[in-house]
Design a protein around this motif. Structure first.
Motif, PDB file in Angstrom:
ATOM      1  N   SER A   1      16.941  29.963  80.234  1.00  0.00           N
ATOM      2  CA  SER A   1      16.233  30.817  79.275  1.00  0.00           C
ATOM      3  C   SER A   1      17.018  31.009  77.989  1.00  0.00           C
ATOM      4  CB  SER A   1      15.928  32.182  79.904  1.00  0.00           C
ATOM      5  OG  SER A   1      17.119  32.968  80.021  1.00  0.00           O
ATOM      6  N   GLN A   2      18.321  30.658  78.002  1.00  0.00           N
ATOM      7  CA  GLN A   2      19.137  30.779  76.801  1.00  0.00           C
ATOM      8  C   GLN A   2      18.971  29.593  75.868  1.00  0.00           C
ATOM      9  OE1 GLN A   2      20.856  33.775  76.348  1.00  0.00           O
ATOM     10  NE2 GLN A   2      19.592  34.119  78.167  1.00  0.00           N
ATOM     11  N   LEU A   3      18.363  28.521  76.358  1.00  0.00           N
ATOM     12  CA  LEU A   3      18.093  27.370  75.512  1.00  0.00           C
ATOM     13  C   LEU A   3      17.043  27.731  74.466  1.00  0.00           C
ATOM     14  CD1 LEU A   3      17.816  24.698  78.350  1.00  0.00           C
ATOM     15  CD2 LEU A   3      19.662  24.849  76.666  1.00  0.00           C
ATOM     16  N   PRO A   4      17.015  27.044  73.331  1.00  0.00           N
ATOM     17  CA  PRO A   4      15.953  27.287  72.350  1.00  0.00           C
ATOM     18  C   PRO A   4      14.587  27.170  73.015  1.00  0.00           C
ATOM     19  CG  PRO A   4      17.618  25.830  71.436  1.00  0.00           C
ATOM     20  CD  PRO A   4      17.961  26.001  72.888  1.00  0.00           C
ATOM     21  N   SER A   5      13.654  28.017  72.632  1.00  0.00           N
ATOM     22  CA  SER A   5      12.348  28.061  73.293  1.00  0.00           C
ATOM     23  C   SER A   5      11.650  26.706  73.262  1.00  0.00           C
ATOM     24  CB  SER A   5      11.468  29.133  72.643  1.00  0.00           C
ATOM     25  OG  SER A   5      11.311  28.872  71.256  1.00  0.00           O
ATOM     26  N   TRP A   6      11.816  25.965  72.168  1.00  0.00           N
ATOM     27  CA  TRP A   6      11.151  24.671  72.074  1.00  0.00           C
ATOM     28  C   TRP A   6      11.764  23.630  72.997  1.00  0.00           C
ATOM     29  CZ3 TRP A   6      14.475  20.820  70.672  1.00  0.00           C
ATOM     30  CH2 TRP A   6      15.603  21.169  69.926  1.00  0.00           C
ATOM     31  N   PHE A   7      13.011  23.869  73.443  1.00  0.00           N
ATOM     32  CA  PHE A   7      13.701  22.906  74.289  1.00  0.00           C
ATOM     33  C   PHE A   7      13.512  23.196  75.778  1.00  0.00           C
ATOM     34  CE2 PHE A   7      17.458  21.009  76.354  1.00  0.00           C
ATOM     35  CZ  PHE A   7      17.395  19.715  75.837  1.00  0.00           C
ATOM     36  N   GLN A   8      13.130  24.415  76.124  1.00  0.00           N
ATOM     37  CA  GLN A   8      13.036  24.785  77.528  1.00  0.00           C
ATOM     38  C   GLN A   8      12.059  23.935  78.330  1.00  0.00           C
ATOM     39  OE1 GLN A   8      12.616  29.066  78.051  1.00  0.00           O
ATOM     40  NE2 GLN A   8      14.123  29.462  76.446  1.00  0.00           N
ATOM     41  N   PRO A   9      10.873  23.586  77.793  1.00  0.00           N
ATOM     42  CA  PRO A   9       9.984  22.697  78.568  1.00  0.00           C
ATOM     43  C   PRO A   9      10.619  21.352  78.876  1.00  0.00           C
ATOM     44  CG  PRO A   9       8.769  23.774  76.795  1.00  0.00           C
ATOM     45  CD  PRO A   9      10.225  24.061  76.561  1.00  0.00           C
ATOM     46  N   TYR A  10      11.394  20.818  77.911  1.00  0.00           N
ATOM     47  CA  TYR A  10      12.071  19.544  78.156  1.00  0.00           C
ATOM     48  C   TYR A  10      13.089  19.685  79.284  1.00  0.00           C
ATOM     49  CZ  TYR A  10      15.307  15.668  77.728  1.00  0.00           C
ATOM     50  OH  TYR A  10      16.114  14.601  78.025  1.00  0.00           O
ATOM     51  N   ALA A  11      13.865  20.755  79.260  1.00  0.00           N
ATOM     52  CA  ALA A  11      14.883  20.967  80.293  1.00  0.00           C
ATOM     53  C   ALA A  11      14.239  21.048  81.673  1.00  0.00           C
ATOM     54  CB  ALA A  11      15.678  22.232  79.988  1.00  0.00           C
ATOM     55  N   GLU A  12      13.068  21.651  81.752  1.00  0.00           N
ATOM     56  CA  GLU A  12      12.355  21.737  83.027  1.00  0.00           C
ATOM     57  C   GLU A  12      11.922  20.349  83.485  1.00  0.00           C
ATOM     58  OE1 GLU A  12      10.369  22.718  86.431  1.00  0.00           O
ATOM     59  OE2 GLU A  12      11.794  23.923  85.276  1.00  0.00           O
ATOM     60  N   LEU A  13      11.383  19.543  82.575  1.00  0.00           N
ATOM     61  CA  LEU A  13      10.975  18.184  82.918  1.00  0.00           C
ATOM     62  C   LEU A  13      12.187  17.334  83.315  1.00  0.00           C
ATOM     63  CD1 LEU A  13       8.432  17.655  80.012  1.00  0.00           C
ATOM     64  CD2 LEU A  13       7.863  17.708  82.451  1.00  0.00           C
ATOM     65  N   GLU A  14      13.276  17.491  82.583  1.00  0.00           N
ATOM     66  CA  GLU A  14      14.506  16.756  82.866  1.00  0.00           C
ATOM     67  C   GLU A  14      14.992  17.022  84.285  1.00  0.00           C
ATOM     68  OE1 GLU A  14      18.282  16.220  80.066  1.00  0.00           O
ATOM     69  OE2 GLU A  14      18.253  18.187  81.040  1.00  0.00           O
ATOM     70  N   SER A  15      14.858  18.257  84.727  1.00  0.00           N
ATOM     71  CA  SER A  15      15.338  18.635  86.059  1.00  0.00           C
ATOM     72  C   SER A  15      14.493  18.021  87.164  1.00  0.00           C
ATOM     73  CB  SER A  15      15.346  20.161  86.199  1.00  0.00           C
ATOM     74  OG  SER A  15      14.022  20.679  86.264  1.00  0.00           O
ATOM     75  N   ARG A  16      13.287  17.524  86.825  1.00  0.00           N
ATOM     76  CA  ARG A  16      12.397  16.937  87.838  1.00  0.00           C
ATOM     77  C   ARG A  16      12.301  15.426  87.744  1.00  0.00           C
ATOM     78  NH1 ARG A  16       7.531  17.580  87.436  1.00  0.00           N
ATOM     79  NH2 ARG A  16       7.149  18.587  85.434  1.00  0.00           N
ATOM     80  N   ALA A  17      12.905  14.838  86.729  1.00  0.00           N
ATOM     81  CA  ALA A  17      12.768  13.401  86.508  1.00  0.00           C
ATOM     82  C   ALA A  17      13.459  12.600  87.607  1.00  0.00           C
ATOM     83  CB  ALA A  17      13.345  13.029  85.149  1.00  0.00           C
ATOM     84  N   THR A  18      12.888  11.439  87.913  1.00  0.00           N
ATOM     85  CA  THR A  18      13.518  10.515  88.859  1.00  0.00           C
ATOM     86  C   THR A  18      14.261   9.399  88.134  1.00  0.00           C
ATOM     87  OG1 THR A  18      11.481   9.209  88.989  1.00  0.00           O
ATOM     88  CG2 THR A  18      11.772  10.972  90.607  1.00  0.00           C
ATOM     89  N   TYR A  19      13.925   9.193  86.858  1.00  0.00           N
ATOM     90  CA  TYR A  19      14.568   8.151  86.063  1.00  0.00           C
ATOM     91  C   TYR A  19      14.632   8.625  84.612  1.00  0.00           C
ATOM     92  CZ  TYR A  19      15.398   3.600  83.795  1.00  0.00           C
ATOM     93  OH  TYR A  19      15.920   2.585  83.045  1.00  0.00           O
ATOM     94  N   ILE A  20      15.823   8.583  84.047  1.00  0.00           N
ATOM     95  CA  ILE A  20      16.023   8.981  82.656  1.00  0.00           C
ATOM     96  C   ILE A  20      16.689   7.825  81.925  1.00  0.00           C
ATOM     97  CG2 ILE A  20      17.181  10.591  81.073  1.00  0.00           C
ATOM     98  CD1 ILE A  20      17.230  12.639  83.363  1.00  0.00           C
ATOM     99  N   SER A  21      16.075   7.383  80.853  1.00  0.00           N
ATOM    100  CA  SER A  21      16.698   6.361  80.009  1.00  0.00           C
ATOM    101  C   SER A  21      16.708   6.898  78.585  1.00  0.00           C
ATOM    102  CB  SER A  21      15.945   5.037  80.086  1.00  0.00           C
ATOM    103  OG  SER A  21      14.562   5.203  79.822  1.00  0.00           O
ATOM    104  N   THR A  22      17.852   6.849  77.942  1.00  0.00           N
ATOM    105  CA  THR A  22      17.966   7.460  76.623  1.00  0.00           C
ATOM    106  C   THR A  22      18.824   6.612  75.695  1.00  0.00           C
ATOM    107  OG1 THR A  22      18.590   9.500  75.442  1.00  0.00           O
ATOM    108  CG2 THR A  22      19.974   8.858  77.307  1.00  0.00           C
ATOM    109  N   TYR A  23      18.433   6.598  74.427  1.00  0.00           N
ATOM    110  CA  TYR A  23      19.257   6.002  73.379  1.00  0.00           C
ATOM    111  C   TYR A  23      19.768   7.139  72.515  1.00  0.00           C
ATOM    112  CZ  TYR A  23      20.584   4.033  68.900  1.00  0.00           C
ATOM    113  OH  TYR A  23      21.281   3.748  67.759  1.00  0.00           O
ATOM    114  N   GLN A  24      21.081   7.182  72.305  1.00  0.00           N
ATOM    115  CA  GLN A  24      21.711   8.235  71.520  1.00  0.00           C
ATOM    116  C   GLN A  24      22.447   7.611  70.340  1.00  0.00           C
ATOM    117  OE1 GLN A  24      21.430  11.687  72.087  1.00  0.00           O
ATOM    118  NE2 GLN A  24      19.846  10.979  73.499  1.00  0.00           N
TER     119      GLN A  24
END
Length: 282
Positions: free
Chosen positions: A84-107
């Motif tokens: 809940s301390q994350l920015p409000s716009w980022f919280q939905p992403y954090a929830e999805l991230e916690s449920r993902a089975t595969y994450i691929s990212t370019y940084q």
């Protein structure tokens, strides 16, 4: 008589945590000072957390669970509080991230958040000078617990070579961060590839992006701009993201060659590992 601030447990996860901590402490017939003594902190800190003036840490929560015999209740709750301390716009992403089975990212700019050390994360998050830096750092470290769960997501990171040379936090912080990336090789489900400067123009020039897959739900593409994040399950967007990512992987160094480059940059740019007697005393 000490004034006790009334809390509305439904106001926020932090308020709910504080109310629960007070209820459990009082049920154990302990005052704040006594509980603080048991869990190695001050009674004042217990009071600040009970009144939602300070965010609890996971270590604090685990000690409370042990002291009060709450069977992990506060440790489970603190994850929600930190998110809940994350920015409000980022919280939905954090929830999805916690449920993902595969994450691929370019940084393109910095090390991926799930792979950051605490010191590196603090330096990154401090750049905009937020008022709640400690809470943001704790929330980012909490997100990383997804990699330690029983069935962690397969995580594949393509990291632009520029991120290895950008001295976030200074040489010591960077050396520790690069060493951490090398240590992640022991985790079979975490892979890091470096996109070298020699790749020239590539499909990630428009910026960083992340793709996530789930058990039954559609794939998701996530990007960020200057002020917020954007997630879409649009099949065309997700397919385009997958195509671009595949080309980035093809242009990147292998996992083994990437580790060799990270090791070389760590030694040549940020200095050798200091001898024990050369380390600073905090």
């Amino acid at each position: 008589m000490t004034h006790i601030r009334d809390l509305d447990p439904s106001a926020s996860p932090l308020d709910y945590y504080g109310a629960e901590l007070r209820r459990l402490r009082e049920a154990a017939d302990l005052n704040q000072k006594q509980l603080g003594s048991i869990i190695y902190c001050t009674g004042s800190l217990v009071g600040q957390i009970e009144t939602a003036r300070k965010v609890p840490t996971r270590e604090f929560s685990e000690r409370v669970d042990a002291a009060l015999g709450t069977e992990g209740a506060m440790s489970r709750l603190v994850g929600l509080v930190l998110r809940s301390q994350l920015p409000s716009w980022f919280q939905p992403y954090a929830e999805l991230e916690s449920r993902a089975t595969y994450i691929s990212t370019y940084q393109a700019q910095v090390v991926y958040g799930l792979l950051q050390t605490e010191s590196y994360a603090r330096a990154v998050l401090a750049a905009p000078s937020p008022d709640n830096l400690d809470e943001l750092v704790a929330a980012r470290i909490e997100r990383q617990r997804v990699l330690a769960r029983e069935h962690p997501p397969l995580t594949w990171v393509v990291l632009d070579e520029a991120a290895l040379y950008r001295p976030i936090g200074g040489p010591v912080v960077m050396r520790n961060q690069l060493r951490h990336l090398l240590e992640l090789r022991d985790q079979r489900r975490v892979n890091v590839q470096v996109l070298p400067f020699s790749a020239g123009e590539h499909t990630g020039l428009t910026g960083s992006f992340t793709l996530m897959r789930f058990g039954q739900d559609p794939d998701l593409l996530y990007t960020e701009d200057f002020v917020s994040g954007h997630a879409t399950a649009n099949p065309e967007a997700a397919n385009e993201g997958s195509l671009r990512y595949a080309r980035l992987q093809a242009a990147a160094l292998s996992v083994e060659d990437s580790a060799a480059l990270i090791s070389r940059v760590m030694e040549e740019r940020y200095g050798p590992e200091p001898e024990p007697d050369e380390r600073g005393v905090a």
